[in-house]
Scaffold this active site. Structure first.
Site, PDB file in Angstrom:
ATOM      1  N   ASP A  18      -7.903  -4.630   6.985  1.00 59.30           N
ATOM      2  CA  ASP A  18      -7.946  -5.796   6.098  1.00 59.30           C
ATOM      3  C   ASP A  18      -8.702  -6.946   6.748  1.00 59.30           C
ATOM      4  O   ASP A  18      -9.423  -7.690   6.071  1.00 59.30           O
ATOM      5  CB  ASP A  18      -6.523  -6.238   5.749  1.00 59.30           C
ATOM      6  CG  ASP A  18      -5.720  -5.124   5.088  1.00 59.30           C
ATOM      7  OD1 ASP A  18      -6.307  -4.301   4.369  1.00 59.30           O
ATOM      8  OD2 ASP A  18      -4.496  -5.072   5.318  1.00 59.30           O
ATOM      9  N   ARG A  42       9.934  -0.587  -1.075  1.00 58.10           N
ATOM     10  CA  ARG A  42       9.166  -1.410  -2.006  1.00 58.10           C
ATOM     11  C   ARG A  42       9.306  -0.952  -3.456  1.00 58.10           C
ATOM     12  O   ARG A  42       8.648  -1.537  -4.332  1.00 58.10           O
ATOM     13  CB  ARG A  42       7.705  -1.428  -1.578  1.00 58.10           C
ATOM     14  CG  ARG A  42       6.997  -0.096  -1.714  1.00 58.10           C
ATOM     15  CD  ARG A  42       5.773   0.021  -0.812  1.00 58.10           C
ATOM     16  NE  ARG A  42       4.741  -0.944  -1.119  1.00 58.10           N
ATOM     17  CZ  ARG A  42       3.533  -0.953  -0.517  1.00 58.10           C
ATOM     18  NH1 ARG A  42       3.223  -0.048   0.402  1.00 58.10           N
ATOM     19  NH2 ARG A  42       2.651  -1.859  -0.830  1.00 58.10           N
ATOM     20  N   ASN A  63      -7.997   2.406   0.680  1.00 59.61           N
ATOM     21  CA  ASN A  63      -6.683   2.139   1.282  1.00 59.61           C
ATOM     22  C   ASN A  63      -5.603   3.151   0.893  1.00 59.61           C
ATOM     23  O   ASN A  63      -4.501   2.799   0.469  1.00 59.61           O
ATOM     24  CB  ASN A  63      -6.208   0.745   0.818  1.00 59.61           C
ATOM     25  CG  ASN A  63      -5.998  -0.207   1.983  1.00 59.61           C
ATOM     26  OD1 ASN A  63      -5.987   0.195   3.140  1.00 59.61           O
ATOM     27  ND2 ASN A  63      -5.835  -1.487   1.681  1.00 59.61           N
TER      28      ASN A  63
END
Lengths: 326, 326, 326, 326, 326, 326
Positions: C268, C115, C175
């Protein structure tokens, strides 16, 4: 062990031969690269039985198979298309397989047989449903069967003679396979069978290369009929169509245009439909026409088998190939 | 149009009912997310026919189907497992389908029926192969069939009475489906059929919720037999096993351990194997045992159908579950 | 280029973050062995938006994506579940991806991020739909977003402060991702954001390892709320359930039993359902309960996304987990 | 880091045996129902070579294969995992295959061999890369190889004696296969080979059923070593772990917990890792531990082969099995 | 239940009609043989909405769907391509499906509708988002919609008149489907609608066979415009291109060459792109050109939907079809 | 026949460059619509190494890869086709990927590179197996490699000069990629390399657009050879065939007819086969002929790689393209 699916009714057509498991990579993948294989049941004589059934005949395929999931997979892959099967189940012998690599040109489609020592190669006369064969109107096998073993060579002769002697018409396709035997071996074996055959089908190429015939297709048909006293001789000519000699007369049929998805089984589709028409007492010209139309449809269908309907064949015959039907 | 596959031999068991196309996303995918569906033929009565056949019975499934690729796909999906089919083909009515979403807990497996106006719902008595039914030893349908339409409600009564009157034993599974009718509707309709039924199968839960029985499984079985004069009553109890009342005696059988891959069709596998054993003149205890073993095997197999061999069932019965066989 | 899908209506919830293409071998196959990859859109903030939408909220996911088939594939994979998207399309930067290898224990599931230099890492405040965010009741992002680039670290602070200042409640999940930054880096960055956050969600483990909190979950929640003046603090504890502090009160919720098919996105799903309930003015206890039920359902579904219905969640809440529904 | 695949180096380990094409229906599908088969290369000795390579050894698998796409598919399926292959290509003999049906209990996993007349069965000493074997530190084959043909029975004896005589340590796993020969046949053949074997591996069950040993695992190991003068004896005990006798000492190792995806090849993974450690001059206890960890990982991986990394094995050894790594 | 996705902004184009689940065997497989079906959402009016959106228009598809996973699957399959949906969810009525068998010639592609009693057939005026339709610049439906039920026949008339009366331009494609009604029925119904239509699209064949027009395409266009006072008439001619009459002028456009992968939806792609251009105030000639280019691209894409970008369409228009772009 | 894979031998050909993971939707699906991607290893220089190996050369591909499952997947995808690999494994840098959308005309096939910051871009001279390169007869790379980074631009120059200086023939394909650099950048960089190159391959188009040559193919070949003193210049002309200048002489070869399944890698197949022939001391004419035949076969095979056998190439050269071989 014999399956109990014995039927007392008159079957129109019994065919006998080897059906293999066909293993092919998806799309145009190479065997060397593939991680999956598509699995189908495939064999000349079961192809013929199915094509004839789809055109309306009651048909049965007889053979000998290993009593294993592999043998049962073959039966499943045939019965799903509507025919009956009569199997001599055995614990001896393998399930024959073949690997098929589809390739466009110039690679071409390649077949790798792995059929040695298949259970079917030990089939003797009493492995076969003689009652059903004798009661049927028609019995069919092809030149692949005697090529598989000397036992089968004998058995094929015996069953053809038995069938013919008991009033069943015998039909036979030369179906030469160079990976199984030489032209000389084939000629010697097949001509021994010819006296027991009423209806002979041969590719024009096989007639030349194996049977040693010369001349054009008509001369081949007339010559074979004259020499061996066949009631009917059909000479198939690929994209050039087909020709039949019957009752002193010649019938010709061109091939229908088709866009090929899978060429395997084209000839069997032709023969199956031809025989179904003849069983239905259609004339030879009609039988050739339906045979050609079924062959053209077959080439649009993946696998060895002509999964067609009579209505579809009739639409091709009528050239009623329209746009998307919706 | 009637298929010509009429067989003169005595079929052991004829079953009648609706078989649908079952459409399910692969793995645990949701319908909303999937781009492919797995396609199988699935129906309680054909499941029973196949399970019985795999245990050795000659079986036939009779029904009415649309004369379309969808109807033919149903037949293909059944014949591949060895049974015969006798179909009233029609241009009226749909092919019933159901969508199946497999889900682990707490999501659970979900069934979405799309079976309204199926061709089968218009089946009348003369759409059925009465000759075969009368000649068979056993005729079977389930409580799903009369729930599908008022025409079928009448037809089921007629065929059960006709079969029973001509000496064919009639077997029936209550098989209550809450998505098709209410308990009250089911009770009224089914109890009308009970006089024509010789062998009743019911889930314990259905016996309570639909038939309004109370007491334990034995009381249910004895009570039903007493009230309706059934020759045999089988009460299935899921993981708690099964119980039968026959000839004044109670037989009990626990369930075999199984790791579930697909739970659909478990009850049908049980019934098919139970009936095959009874056709084979095995005693009720053995029939329960084979039924339970077949049900346990079914749960390891994707799809509705118990694609088993008698040998596999016998290995489970003998608890001979070894390591990898190689 | 900005997509023109601007909506004038009040969206309940806007989330902002990175959504990647998730590439995973089928079944438990290893990347090294696989010839196919399953492709899905996956990202914490879009997961939250979808879960909230499935429970009834009007939600929008905002982000920056490459103007390419890959970026469009992300949008397709989110819009299909009903949410709106507001994208700053760009020719700079990659589409982030991650490779997921599912493995049972002791191998375990493994994630390989690819990413770096994603288009989203260059998102500045004016790439975001500030009008929609200001008009929304709730704005959400997670600790993954500031971890992706220093530009994003600034932008996240700016948008949280802007949202809060204009009356939009701000929600944030810690997170923590160890493959993106160290605990110390995360703590420093996140605590800078805390003043702009109204509702904080944190895994108990992250509270300890990243935020340096000690004590039990209640102490963590009370302590965080006391130190940073959060309106609500939710502490998630995996299979031990969740706990919330709100308005001086502590609410506890155990986890629902679930058989896991895909664990990714569980947190989530919890957050999305919790927020949807709060948007609906349900009380905190109910929000925890729906959050836990949605999380349990998520684990039965392949992919990152909780493709559920409100009705399914309510059935889990009611513990009405029956047998096959048919 | 540079891979050690420099061409002039000495190979650590050469293994010799049959590798088949493994054909398996996806998921838990039955062969009778499937339309696709997954294709992999699979064989005990190549499994061992790959497992050893993944742990760091330079390994080569030697065999005889048909010069066809099928034989090349085998090589492709092995080389992709990093080992070298040394093949005697031939036009005689088939490519052995096996069909694998995965089934949960009580169905169980079933193997159908179709390996008769494989090319490998004609392997003679000069088909093997004797130079490489003599130069290697270790040579390995298993009890499957001599079971395949009398030619192989001779060849295995010759190559073991040749290797041992030229200073290569010889390792051998009893690996009894009841579908290939009887316990008595195996015992007679294998004990003829024992004098040429330095390191023996045997399942405890095989030691009892085939080799006729009694007592517990330690007694078996000590007894075998005493009777045949093995340098090392390893007794594998499935989920009960493994035990080794070496240099007068007993070493024990329990099995690691594992959630099984595919059990085939577990023993080979153990042996490969054990041998790699020994080649690395790790002590026997460490070798057992790495063997067990590799075996546990193997069971999480589809196919016969332990597609693992040394790092993964070390994490299992360290019991560092965390949550999703991201 | 009405989805809450109401948007206050002006949508350019609202389309209304039935969208089905399309079920098709992979490759050229027959339904009778297939074990999987590919699943897509497909319907003329949603195809048009998507094509128009891909060219830049803000579009919405309105319809009535069953409140089930099947109905939600339809919405998912449309929203993924960027359009908005406005659905009247209902518990009455089925989800329409169609089965598609791709076949090369002479078999041809075959469509089997299973769309009777779909939820959409009960759509009444107040099921539709009249506000959105009135605010839109353009409203579109096709001749399929009134063919589905008499309720729809009324509703289509009402909504067209309402739209036209409130200043929304109305566009309509004759789209005759012989499996739904006869030419005479269609003509009667459609001509009732014509006064409420501003822009008519018709295949030349439909103009002849259904509307009873004669002459060449230009005469058809002029004649229809003269008789019914259409603002624009577009006559599509398959591979012969298209022609439009507008404002007294005739515009012609030839078709672009294309190699067909999936022909379904070609006409809808043309219409969608044509409408998008007109909404963009491009002239009729440009709209024809973009329509033809989009239609050509559609034929290269599996499924009903023109998943294209405006840039791709422009490259076709510019005939800049280069080699592999890399 | 014994494979020549004996470890101490001299490698014939070492190639160096980037190999990516190639991700492509099945059939003609769009990336935006697909839920699966096919995964293959693909790169110009490994394509060349494999093609040369399939024709009989001992080849090695050298590169730098991330030490991850992705890097290992690349090696697996190359080694399966028989070549050796020599990898500098690193924790820095990504695994390059490319997305490939197959499309028929007018859509065309589209490539989306995602290769920025790949590990290979940091390759320095000592990451390469200089010993193997110096010992090899031939070293090959292409114009893609220096285009990837300035580090690679230097490294390519160094390795070419080092190889040439130590007696290894250097071969180079211009292989211009417009998505990587401009023609001017390419010309400047490549002409710096030309003095170190012995054998140059260039597409006629690249010779014109990048190298600025004019005249016909012969003039281009003669001119390049004259200006840069290349020993051999090969000019490839797509379907127009190829031409070589060597030793003062011109050789021409037309292309073989082929039905394309996957066009990617055609040029690399040509070069690999050409080099293998030259290594075999075949003359230039034969090398061109084998190159063209291999290129024609490549186009029938999915993926970048020419998975052919020498026998297949020879059949194409002999134009012995028969019917189905069975």
């Amino acid at each position: 062990m014999r399956s109990a699916n014995l039927v007392a009714h008159m079957t129109d057509l019994v065919t006998f031969g080897e059906t293999m498991l066909r293993l092919s990579p998806p799309n145009s993948e190479r065997i060397e690269s593939t991680s999956t294989l598509e699995l189908r049941a495939a064999g000349a004589e079961s192809n013929v039985a199915i094509a004839a059934h789809r055109l309306g005949a009651e048909t049965m395929w007889a053979s000998k198979l290993p009593d294993s999931p592999l043998g049962r997979r073959v039966v499943a892959g045939l019965r799903q298309y509507g025919i009956d099967t009569e199997i001599a189940w055995t614990d001896d012998g393998r399930q024959g397989t073949y690997y098929l690599e589809h390739g466009t040109d110039p690679r071409g489609t390649n077949v790798i047989y792995d059929r040695a020592d298949a259970a079917v190669t030990t089939t003797e006369l009493d492995d076969l449903p003689l009652g059903s064969i004798r009661d049927a109107k028609l019995f069919y096998t092809s030149g692949i069967t005697p090529a598989l073993s000397s036992t089968l060579e004998s058995t094929v002769g015996e069953v053809l003679r038995d069938a013919q002697a008991t009033g069943t018409t015998t039909a036979f396709d030369v179906n030469y396979r160079s990976k199984l035997w030489s032209p000389a071996e084939a000629r010697e074996s097949l001509t021994d069978l010819f006296p027991a055959i009423d209806l002979l089908v041969t590719a024009e190429r096989d007639a030349r290369d194996v049977l040693g015939r010369s001349g054009d297709a008509e001369e081949i048909a007339r010559g074979l009929a004259a020499d061996w006293d066949f009631e009917t001789v059909v000479v198939t000519r690929g994209s050039a169509g087909a020709l039949a000699f019957h009752d002193g007369e010649i019938f010709e049929q061109s091939a229908f245009d088709t866009e090929t998805v899978d060429p395997i089984g084209t000839g069997d589709a032709f023969v199956g439909a031809f025989l179904a028409c003849r069983l239905d007492e259609e004339d030879v010209q009609t039988a050739l026409e339906y045979g050609s139309a079924t062959a053209a449809l077959k080439r649009t269908i993946p696998g060895d088998v002509a999964v067609v309907t009579r209505e579809e064949v009739e639409r091709v015959v009528a050239s009623d190939v329209s746009e998307i039907s919706r």
